[in-house]
Scaffold this motif. Structure first.
Motif, short mmCIF file in Angstrom:
data_model
loop_
_atom_site.label_atom_id
_atom_site.label_comp_id
_atom_site.label_asym_id
_atom_site.label_seq_id
_atom_site.Cartn_x
_atom_site.Cartn_y
_atom_site.Cartn_z
N ASP A 315 0.90 -0.86 -0.21
CA ASP A 315 0.28 0.42 -0.36
C ASP A 315 0.90 1.36 -0.21
OD1 ASP A 315 -2.17 -1.49 0.38
OD2 ASP A 315 -2.75 -1.45 2.27
N ILE A 316 2.35 1.15 0.83
CA ILE A 316 2.75 2.59 0.83
C ILE A 316 3.08 2.64 -0.41
CG2 ILE A 316 5.19 3.49 2.48
CD1 ILE A 316 3.73 3.12 4.38
N SER A 317 4.03 1.67 -1.09
CA SER A 317 4.67 1.73 -2.59
C SER A 317 3.82 2.34 -3.13
CB SER A 317 4.95 0.76 -2.20
OG SER A 317 6.21 -0.20 -1.92
N TYR A 319 0.85 4.05 -2.95
CA TYR A 319 0.65 5.64 -2.78
C TYR A 319 1.85 6.66 -2.72
CZ TYR A 319 -3.26 3.55 1.01
OH TYR A 319 -4.03 2.40 0.24
N SER A 320 2.92 6.35 -2.62
CA SER A 320 4.36 7.04 -2.55
C SER A 320 4.12 6.92 -4.35
CB SER A 320 5.33 5.91 -2.25
OG SER A 320 5.63 5.21 -2.18
N ILE A 321 4.08 5.92 -4.67
CA ILE A 321 4.76 6.80 -6.12
C ILE A 321 3.29 7.45 -7.07
CG2 ILE A 321 4.53 5.07 -8.37
CD1 ILE A 321 5.78 2.94 -7.09
N LEU A 322 2.17 7.40 -6.74
CA LEU A 322 1.62 8.07 -7.29
C LEU A 322 1.82 9.38 -6.55
CD1 LEU A 322 -1.87 6.13 -6.05
CD2 LEU A 322 -1.05 6.71 -8.26
N ASN A 366 13.48 5.73 -7.46
CA ASN A 366 13.93 6.48 -6.47
C ASN A 366 13.27 6.18 -5.16
OD1 ASN A 366 15.93 8.45 -4.60
ND2 ASN A 366 14.55 9.99 -4.87
N THR A 367 12.09 6.47 -4.83
CA THR A 367 10.87 6.09 -4.44
C THR A 367 11.12 4.86 -3.68
OG1 THR A 367 9.01 7.51 -5.62
CG2 THR A 367 7.83 6.54 -4.07
N LEU A 368 11.38 4.23 -4.04
CA LEU A 368 11.31 3.06 -4.23
C LEU A 368 12.56 2.65 -3.09
CD1 LEU A 368 9.69 0.39 -7.34
CD2 LEU A 368 8.39 1.50 -5.32
N ALA A 369 13.65 2.55 -3.37
CA ALA A 369 14.59 2.96 -2.75
C ALA A 369 14.62 4.11 -1.59
CB ALA A 369 15.07 3.40 -3.63
N TYR A 370 13.46 4.57 -1.21
CA TYR A 370 13.13 5.53 0.07
C TYR A 370 12.48 4.41 1.02
CZ TYR A 370 16.05 9.41 -0.62
OH TYR A 370 17.72 10.10 -0.62
#
Length: 440
Positions: A315-317, A319-322, A366-370
């Motif tokens: 879920d966080i992955s 939301y953060s990619i969006l 980069n988002t997924l890395a964080y």
């Protein structure tokens, strides 16, 4: 029990953490925007502010790992309903971090000219870098105090207090920045780049005062370190040490990128300064969701609720990619105007606009890395994160940077190297996380 944490629950931690996280980045971006538009030596001032801002962000990321360590331990105790067990650990971590800040402050202040000489900064850029850094360096103790307190807040699943402290500091900084950089005729002289540094220092001091207010009035922690070393203190130092080694590898990438850009000329390092600090802004923004994952992962690990932890990661992955895609869209809409916020030099803007699209397209990776960094930090797996970033830096970023420089790619090569680096940071962590959760 529900098998998922809701979007609302995630955002209750993530959104305040986003505002808290971007405050430091906004401080540096504000400095860059204002000193980059002064009448004299604007390109040199921009280059110096960017160099120092990148160094400061790198150092802060290193020392911020102590916040991650205390957050991990407090959140796991919170999830296991044993918060009383860490009441002496937090003040011990606080005193340790004050000592650590002095260890950083003294040598970097004394050898500032040598440090920025390593970046190949020369003449006016070098002098501006030294002037700016030697004032902002006194903020290290203030930064480490606030980070420790924010880590304790996050551990008890609260990111709102840190957000309030950070936003107030950021607004005060913007106000003081304008006054101290440009001055008020007949009242306050224009301090130029030194004014930006003074504004940052005052804002950090106010942030610490506010953080202590919440610490004393809203938590059960105190400044009493107890009469014995806490049983978790060794684990805290071990976690911090591994996280620091990990982030030191990150700083190798930052240093080499800026060093190569400086070699290409002042227009290139000025453009690189803008690109790097926008990338850092994106990173700190997304780090809000990583911070939520950090806090929740530690709590769920303490509860031994592994199915909910796996659902949370997905879920966080998502939301953060969006969120990252939304930021990318905004940047593409205003593509031709963003660079001019920071500087009006035609050569700098030409270089910036030619490569900014590449920086934007890398953001989902980069988002997924964080995000998965945040999960493993919450789970306290510092060694894995250390090894992952060492491999990404020394076997991905550096060879790519060398090869692209060899073929004359210049600033394009720097960001292609960062793309490889981000890829190696993200997908191995996703694979290992999935494998580990299935094992549990």
């Amino acid at each position: 029990m529900k098998d998922r944490i809701t979007f609302k629950q995630i955002n209750q931690l993530a959104i305040p953490a986003i505002f808290s996280g971007i405050a430091e980045s906004l401080i540096t971006l504000t400095d860059i925007a204002m000193v980059g538009n002064v009448k004299e030596n604007s390109v040199e001032a921009l280059a110096a502010t960017g160099l120092v801002g990148s160094l400061l962000s790198g150092i802060i990321w290193i020392v911020a790992q102590t916040k991650t360590s205390i957050s991990s331990l407090v959140s796991q105790s919170f999830g296991a309903k044993k918060l009383e067990e860490v009441k002496y650990l937090v003040p011990q971590a606080l005193y340790f971090n004050i000592f650590l800040s002095l260890v950083i402050l003294l040598p970097t202040y004394i050898f500032a000219n040598h440090i920025f000489g390593l970046y190949h900064a020369k003449d006016t850029v070098l002098q501006f870098s030294i002037d700016y850094y030697r004032i902002r360096a006194f903020g290290f103790p203030l930064t480490l105090i606030s980070l420790t307190l924010f880590g304790a807040f996050r551990g008890i699943q609260n990111t709102i207090w840190a957000m309030k402290c950070s936003l107030v500091a950021a607004f005060i900084h913007v106000f003081l920045d304008y006054i101290l950089i440009f001055g008020i005729e007949g009242i306050i002289p224009a301090f130029h780049i030194k004014g930006a540094a003074y504004a940052s220092l005052i804002a950090q001091f106010i942030m610490v005062i506010m953080a202590f207010y919440y610490y004393f009035t809203k938590t059960s922690f105190s400044l009493n370190p107890g009469s014995h070393i806490h049983p978790f203190f060794r684990k805290y130092v071990s976690l911090s040490f591994n996280f620091i080694l990990r982030t030191a590898s990150l700083n190798v990438a930052f240093f080499m990128a800026n060093s190569y850009a400086t070699d290409y000329g002042k227009d290139y390092i000025a453009a690189q300064s803008i690109l790097m600090n926008i990338w850092l802004f994106f990173s700190f923004f997304i780090d809000g969701y990583a911070g939520a994952g950090n806090a929740m992962a530690g709590r769920l690990l303490g509860e031994k609720n592994y199915p909910k932890l796996w659902a949370l990661s997905k879920d966080i992955s998502k939301y953060s990619i969006l969120v990252a895609c939304g930021l990318i869209l905004i940047c593409f809409i205003f593509y031709g105007k963003i660079g001019s916020i920071f500087n009006q030099d035609k050569n700098v803007l030409l270089i910036f606009n030619s490569v900014f699209w590449l920086v934007l397209l890398m953001q989902p990776i980069n988002t997924l890395a964080y995000i998965f960094d945040g999960f493993f930090k919450g789970m306290g797996d510092a060694k894995l994160l250390r090894n992952n970033l060492i491999v990404a830096t020394f076997f991905g970023f550096l060879p790519t940077l060398y090869l692209t420089d060899l073929f004359g790619f210049k600033i394009y090569g720097i960001w292609i190297a960062f793309g490889v680096w981000m890829f190696l940071r993200s997908f191995p962590l996703i694979y290992i996380f999935k494998k580990r959760i299935n094992y549990f």
